[in-house]
Design a protein around this motif. Structure first.
Motif, PDB file in Angstrom:
ATOM      1  N   ILE A   7      20.347 -28.249 -31.321  1.00  0.00           N
ATOM      2  CA  ILE A   7      21.084 -29.219 -30.528  1.00  0.00           C
ATOM      3  C   ILE A   7      21.607 -28.545 -29.262  1.00  0.00           C
ATOM      4  O   ILE A   7      22.078 -27.408 -29.296  1.00  0.00           O
ATOM      5  CB  ILE A   7      22.248 -29.793 -31.356  1.00  0.00           C
ATOM      6  N   TRP A  21      29.993 -29.112 -27.254  1.00  0.00           N
ATOM      7  CA  TRP A  21      30.249 -29.672 -28.579  1.00  0.00           C
ATOM      8  C   TRP A  21      31.316 -28.854 -29.307  1.00  0.00           C
ATOM      9  O   TRP A  21      32.159 -29.405 -30.003  1.00  0.00           O
ATOM     10  CB  TRP A  21      28.973 -29.693 -29.414  1.00  0.00           C
ATOM     11  N   ILE A 149      26.099 -26.636 -34.978  1.00  0.00           N
ATOM     12  CA  ILE A 149      25.491 -27.166 -33.750  1.00  0.00           C
ATOM     13  C   ILE A 149      25.009 -26.034 -32.855  1.00  0.00           C
ATOM     14  O   ILE A 149      23.911 -26.091 -32.278  1.00  0.00           O
ATOM     15  CB  ILE A 149      26.501 -28.059 -33.001  1.00  0.00           C
TER      16      ILE A 149
END
Length: 266
Positions: A7, A21, A149
């Protein structure tokens, strides 16, 4: 065998400003702390009497706690994991943007911030610690989502037959344990459920904080069996990682604190 989805660590790009994130997971952690702290204020130990707590107290604890996490986490990482390197490069202790944070150092920083808060507000330190402890695991869970992530802090090489074994971009071609998910489930969700239930009943001051030390120490110790040890340290004495060795005093201290609190008058 699964492949890590890789990601993009940047959730939103606004011109020169990049919103990561990982930063968003911190905001979620802070929001959850405020929400759960407000729920804790409804319990008799914090809602009644001359020393009744307010939501402003929760906000102040969060502010001081964030400072404790950042300072303690960074200093703890430098002392626990790379003391020789940072002794030779002392200015790089300030380079927090390069990464390198220690949970155990952050916890010591939070303890320091709670001591300051308790002294300045003339409250019992153990009451402060008992209020804060059940609100912490959800923040830890949020942080582990950020680790996943980013594809960092992955686990040790797993048996190829493991259905959820995962290949990480920087972890080589072999499947590994997604240890971030293990820690999310153990130190985050499970610890939160157990601690919130335990704290919902009348306890002697210090016992909820002791339960956090015991619970986190044991769950982190277990998770470390699946997490890849730091490359520059490897496994230490008795085949244990640095994370496991740092959990030993947490477990022993938590058990001793619980017994001490249990013998005190209510």
């Amino acid at each position: 065998m699964l492949i890590h989805p890789q990601i993009d660590p940047i959730a939103l790009q606004l011109g020169p400003v990049a919103v990561h994130w990982y930063g968003l997971t911190y905001l979620v952690a802070f929001g959850l702390f405020l929400f759960l702290g407000a729920r804790r204020l409804r319990q008799p130990a914090f809602a009644a009497g001359q020393g009744a707590w307010s939501f402003k107290d929760i906000e102040d604890i969060l502010f001081l706690g964030v400072m404790g996490v950042v300072l303690g986490g960074r200093i703890g990482y430098c002392l626990f994991y790379k003391p020789g390197y940072y002794a030779s490069h002392p200015l790089e202790v300030l380079y927090v943007w390069q990464g390198g944070m220690s949970f155990h150092g952050g916890m010591l920083g939070v303890i320091g911030s709670m001591l300051w808060f308790a002294h300045s507000r003339k409250k019992s330190f153990w009451q402060v610690a008992d209020l804060v402890a059940p609100c912490v695991p959800t923040g830890l869970a949020s942080g582990r989502v950020g680790n996943f992530i980013n594809g960092e802090l992955w686990g040790r090489v797993a048996d190829p037959s493991l259905p959820w074994g995962m290949v990480f971009r920087d972890g080589g071609p072999l499947p590994r344990h997604p240890s971030q998910i293990y820690q999310f489930l153990l130190e985050g969700l499970l610890l939160f459920v157990l601690l919130w239930w335990y704290a919902s009943k009348p306890r002697k001051q210090g016992q909820v904080a002791a339960a956090f030390l015991l619970g986190y120490g044991m769950f982190r110790f277990i998770a470390e069996f699946f997490r890849e040890p730091d490359a520059h340290l490897g496994l230490l004495s008795l085949g244990m990682s640095m994370g496991q060795w740092l959990c030993v005093p947490m477990i022993l201290g938590g058990a001793a604190l619980w017994l001490w609190a249990d013998r005190r008058k209510a």
